[in-house]
Motif scaffolding. Structure first.
Motif, PDB file in Angstrom:
ATOM      1  N   GLU A 203       0.839  -1.202   0.000  1.00  0.00           N
ATOM      2  CA  GLU A 203       0.000   0.000   0.000  1.00  0.00           C
ATOM      3  C   GLU A 203       0.876   1.254   0.000  1.00  0.00           C
ATOM      4  O   GLU A 203       0.560   2.242  -0.639  1.00  0.00           O
ATOM      5  CB  GLU A 203      -0.913   0.034   1.232  1.00  0.00           C
ATOM      6  CG  GLU A 203      -1.813  -1.167   1.347  1.00  0.00           C
ATOM      7  CD  GLU A 203      -3.212  -0.917   0.806  1.00  0.00           C
ATOM      8  OE1 GLU A 203      -3.633   0.241   0.778  1.00  0.00           O
ATOM      9  OE2 GLU A 203      -3.859  -1.905   0.406  1.00  0.00           O
ATOM     10  N   ARG A 206       2.957   1.419  -3.500  1.00  0.00           N
ATOM     11  CA  ARG A 206       2.160   1.802  -4.667  1.00  0.00           C
ATOM     12  C   ARG A 206       1.509   3.167  -4.498  1.00  0.00           C
ATOM     13  O   ARG A 206       0.767   3.612  -5.355  1.00  0.00           O
ATOM     14  CB  ARG A 206       1.072   0.761  -4.911  1.00  0.00           C
ATOM     15  CG  ARG A 206       1.626  -0.551  -5.393  1.00  0.00           C
ATOM     16  CD  ARG A 206       0.508  -1.424  -5.874  1.00  0.00           C
ATOM     17  NE  ARG A 206       0.985  -2.726  -6.266  1.00  0.00           N
ATOM     18  CZ  ARG A 206       0.196  -3.743  -6.509  1.00  0.00           C
ATOM     19  NH1 ARG A 206      -1.113  -3.597  -6.390  1.00  0.00           N
ATOM     20  NH2 ARG A 206       0.669  -4.907  -6.870  1.00  0.00           N
ATOM     21  N   GLY A 207       1.750   3.816  -3.373  1.00  0.00           N
ATOM     22  CA  GLY A 207       1.231   5.163  -3.192  1.00  0.00           C
ATOM     23  C   GLY A 207      -0.181   5.213  -2.630  1.00  0.00           C
ATOM     24  O   GLY A 207      -0.719   6.285  -2.414  1.00  0.00           O
ATOM     25  N   ASN A 208      -0.809   4.050  -2.416  1.00  0.00           N
ATOM     26  CA  ASN A 208      -2.188   4.040  -1.889  1.00  0.00           C
ATOM     27  C   ASN A 208      -2.266   4.687  -0.515  1.00  0.00           C
ATOM     28  O   ASN A 208      -3.233   5.352  -0.181  1.00  0.00           O
ATOM     29  CB  ASN A 208      -2.723   2.608  -1.779  1.00  0.00           C
ATOM     30  CG  ASN A 208      -2.548   1.810  -3.050  1.00  0.00           C
ATOM     31  OD1 ASN A 208      -1.987   0.733  -3.047  1.00  0.00           O
ATOM     32  ND2 ASN A 208      -3.006   2.365  -4.147  1.00  0.00           N
ATOM     33  N   GLU A 210      -0.687   7.153   0.754  1.00  0.00           N
ATOM     34  CA  GLU A 210      -0.707   8.608   0.782  1.00  0.00           C
ATOM     35  C   GLU A 210      -2.142   9.124   0.669  1.00  0.00           C
ATOM     36  O   GLU A 210      -2.501  10.134   1.266  1.00  0.00           O
ATOM     37  CB  GLU A 210       0.155   9.174  -0.340  1.00  0.00           C
ATOM     38  CG  GLU A 210       0.330  10.675  -0.201  1.00  0.00           C
ATOM     39  CD  GLU A 210       1.320  11.265  -1.185  1.00  0.00           C
ATOM     40  OE1 GLU A 210       1.939  10.519  -1.947  1.00  0.00           O
ATOM     41  OE2 GLU A 210       1.455  12.495  -1.182  1.00  0.00           O
ATOM     42  N   PHE A 211      -2.955   8.423  -0.119  1.00  0.00           N
ATOM     43  CA  PHE A 211      -4.359   8.819  -0.213  1.00  0.00           C
ATOM     44  C   PHE A 211      -5.125   8.377   1.037  1.00  0.00           C
ATOM     45  O   PHE A 211      -5.892   9.139   1.622  1.00  0.00           O
ATOM     46  CB  PHE A 211      -4.985   8.199  -1.466  1.00  0.00           C
ATOM     47  CG  PHE A 211      -6.466   8.452  -1.577  1.00  0.00           C
ATOM     48  CD1 PHE A 211      -6.938   9.699  -1.953  1.00  0.00           C
ATOM     49  CD2 PHE A 211      -7.375   7.460  -1.281  1.00  0.00           C
ATOM     50  CE1 PHE A 211      -8.293   9.948  -2.034  1.00  0.00           C
ATOM     51  CE2 PHE A 211      -8.739   7.698  -1.363  1.00  0.00           C
ATOM     52  CZ  PHE A 211      -9.206   8.943  -1.742  1.00  0.00           C
TER      53      PHE A 211
END
Lengths: 372, 314
Positions: A203, A206-208, A210-211
């Motif tokens: 997570e 993959r940058g998930n 940060e959201f």
């Protein structure tokens, strides 16, 4: 620590959807236990039998022949060669053509009588751990049987005719019967730690994350939501191993199946907690994999799955007591093979609970809802 | 929108990563309803500043107030009221468009009976109805951006942060995207968007030009243009490269850039420089014509980042 069931449900659902699309992981969930069971059950035979061996019998007496006969009966050695002098052994051992040699000196009878010096010598290839182990067991073996005066020392349960090696090995070391219960723990260790370690780091990588951290989702909900599906997967894997173990190797479950699954559940939680901890300590999936392997190997080697726990030096035993697999192996072997109840082994169960609690606490402390 | 309520205010906002100062004493004022642009080259501290404003990163120094909340102390309360669109695609590539939006809706606490309606209306607004069953990983760049935007406004945020939202999409998609942003602004959202495209910067109500973590110019795009002291000259000729070599190191010349057959020259605000350049070119044997032109935002940007005594890279 906030916990909303609908947010938790959202994460679990998402995780299951992703898992369903990840065919390779999905295949591994069932493939790993099946393959390992077959591998460990058939191929990795820990019984030491039929070692190529040579004999140097310089005594040539009745008793020396008797000794060789006893050794041959154990089936540990196949005496394929007869040599005249001990010096002929070295090149054969060196080249690997034999793994052991028995030397009976010319003064064998006298040595037996006085008991001052070892009557016979067993020369082994020490580079092979298992062979060395076998030799150590053999060395306590048969001389008493040759000495009528000391016959009384022979264990009363021993059958008069043949000599079985079984009783000289650590009984926990033998056969598929022992491997399968242990395998339950090894497979869970492997998949549970690795899957969760990777799943959480993914997570982030993959940058998930940060959201996600700008939403009301709490770290606790995210972690729990991601880990819960793996509890189910762990239980599924155990079932695969138990069913296949039963069908293929005829491994019984002598204790209560409820106790077995309860112990497994606690062990799964402990392993998942370790995985979560790893994921908070690493930045990339690759690091997480490395770290998982780093925790997996000591568990495999020191827990008593590969080598007998009793044979390890005291400090290593203490280290092994920290590893969850050590405790689970005792539990699962106790329940499956000895038919023990959980209440008889509450210390090991407690150790697993303590491990899980410690790992989860550490992980929660390390998990920030920030990027830095 | 001067006089409107202040929604973002920072004083001396600083963030250091070891030796590097990513954001350096940034003072920022953003008012409700504005489309506020962060313009700056890569590495100028735009992302770091946005992350600190959202409460995702701790400032090394300085004070932040967003929507009346003290950040980072009250960051959790802020998160329910803002939307954040990350620079990199941060939804799940292995979930479909609808699955992604449903997940975000559940996580954002949208009531179960309102979820479907909300997701459907977003699909409609952002032209994703036909892609609803498609995996997010297989979407085009523009579709992905629209999905990200849909996800970040799902909770109807008062304040929306967008970190270089259009860096990976084609010009038409960029225009569509900005139309969508203005629609959100019309509905009352305040938008803070970072970009390195001049045409996008021109569309903002208010602009801050960042360089090495500092604001080097701030104001409305038109004010910035009007207030530009430097002058812009165009050099027309057959040998723009030779002309550039001849004049770029002259005193008074700040920057030189070839645009097609012409040379765009930013100089100090001295009218006589026009004739001087013409003379230098003639002496060098280069046939060329020098004329004045109206400055654009790029000139403002270049001037702000190259000004001597400033923070420029000189």
């Amino acid at each position: 620590m906030s916990l909303s069931l609908s947010r938790l449900r959202a994460v679990v659902l998402k995780e299951l959807r992703q898992l369903r699309r990840d065919r390779l992981t999905f295949a591994m969930i069932l493939g790993i236990p099946t393959m390992q069971l077959l591998l460990f059950g058939y191929a990795i035979n820990m019984d030491v039998r039929h070692l190529s061996a040579a004999v140097v019998d310089q005594a040539q007496t009745q008793r020396s022949r008797e000794l060789l006969a006893i050794l041959a009966q154990t089936q540990v050695f196949d005496f394929e060669r007869r040599l005249r002098t001990p010096s002929e052994l070295a090149p054969l051992l060196e080249s690997g053509r034999i793994q052991a040699g028995v030397v009976i000196p010319p003064d064998f009878e006298r040595r037996l009588a006085t008991g001052e010096r070892p009557a016979a010598q067993l020369v082994v290839d020490g580079s092979e751990q298992v062979v060395q182990q076998a030799a150590r067991q053999i060395s306590v073996l048969p001389l008493s049987a040759l000495e009528p005066a000391r016959a009384g020392e022979v264990a009363p349960g021993m059958p008069g005719g043949g000599i079985e090696v079984v009783s000289f090995y650590n009984p926990q070391r033998r056969a598929a019967l022992n491997t399968v219960p242990g395998l339950v723990g090894v497979i869970l260790t492997m998949t549970m730690i690795l899957f969760t370690g990777i799943a959480l780091v993914r997570e982030r990588e993959r940058g998930n994350l940060e959201f996600l951290i700008t939403t009301p989702l709490s770290p606790f909900e995210l972690t729990l939501g991601k880990v819960l599906p793996y509890v189910g997967i762990g239980l599924l894997q155990i079932t695969v191993v138990l069913v296949l173990g039963r069908v293929i190797f005829g491994v019984p479950i002598r204790g209560s199946i409820v106790s077995l699954y309860a112990a497994a559940l606690v062990f799964i939680v402990a392993s998942l907690a370790l995985g979560v901890l790893i994921s908070t300590l690493t930045q990339t999936q690759f690091q997480a994999m490395q770290a998982s392997t780093f925790t997996f190997l000591p568990q495999l080697l020191l827990s008593g799955f590969m080598f007998p726990f009793e044979g390890m030096p005291r400090p290593v035993q203490l280290l092994a007591e920290v590893l969850p697999l050590t405790h689970f192996l005792r539990l699962v072997r106790g329940i499956m093979l000895r038919g023990a109840a959980l209440s008889q082994m509450w210390i090991d169960l407690l150790a697993l609970v303590a491990f899980a609690a410690a790992a989860l606490t550490l992980a929660t402390l390390r998990f920030h809802k920030r990027l830095d | 929108m001067p006089g409107a309520e202040i929604v973002i205010e920072t004083r001396g906002l600083t963030r250091r990563f070891g030796e590097l100062t990513a954001v350096d004493r940034l003072d920022l004022t953003v008012r409700r309803g504005e489309v506020f642009g962060f313009l700056g080259p890569n590495g100028s501290g735009k992302s770091t500043a946005i992350r600190m404003l959202c409460g995702l990163m701790l400032p090394t120094e300085g004070a932040i107030r967003v929507l009346g909340l003290e950040i980072p102390r009250q960051a959790e309360a802020l998160k329910r009221r803002i939307g954040y669109m990350t620079q990199q695609f941060s939804l799940y590539t292995d979930l479909t468009v609808v699955e992604n939006l449903e997940f975000v809706a559940q996580v954002q606490g949208v009531l179960r009976r309102e979820q479907k309606g909300r997701v459907d209306s977003l699909l409609e607004t952002y032209h994703l109805v036909d892609q609803r069953r498609q995996l997010a990983g297989t979407l085009s760049g523009g579709q992905r951006q629209r999905l990200s935007l849909a996800a970040s406004v799902l909770n109807r945020p008062e304040l929306l942060f967008l970190d270089e939202p259009t860096s990976a999409v084609d010009p038409q998609s960029r225009r569509d995207f900005w139309d969508a942003l203005f629609a959100l602004a019309d509905d009352g959202a305040t938008i803070l968007v970072s970009t390195h495209y001049m045409d996008e910067a021109e569309r903002c109500h208010q602009l801050a030009i960042l360089q090495h973590g500092r604001t080097v110019a701030e104001g409305r795009p038109r004010e910035l243009l009007a207030a530009l002291p430097e002058q812009t000259l165009l050099v027309w000729g057959d040998q723009p490269r030779a002309a550039q070599r001849a004049i770029e190191h002259l005193p008074g010349v700040r920057a030189c850039a070839q645009i097609g057959q012409s040379l765009r020259v930013l100089t100090e605000p001295r009218p006589e420089l026009e004739a001087q350049l013409q003379q230098v070119l003639r002496d060098a044997g280069i046939e060329a014509r020098v004329e004045r032109t109206t400055p654009n935002l790029e000139d403002v940007f270049v001037a702000a980042t190259r000004r001597p005594g400033g923070v420029g890279d000189a």
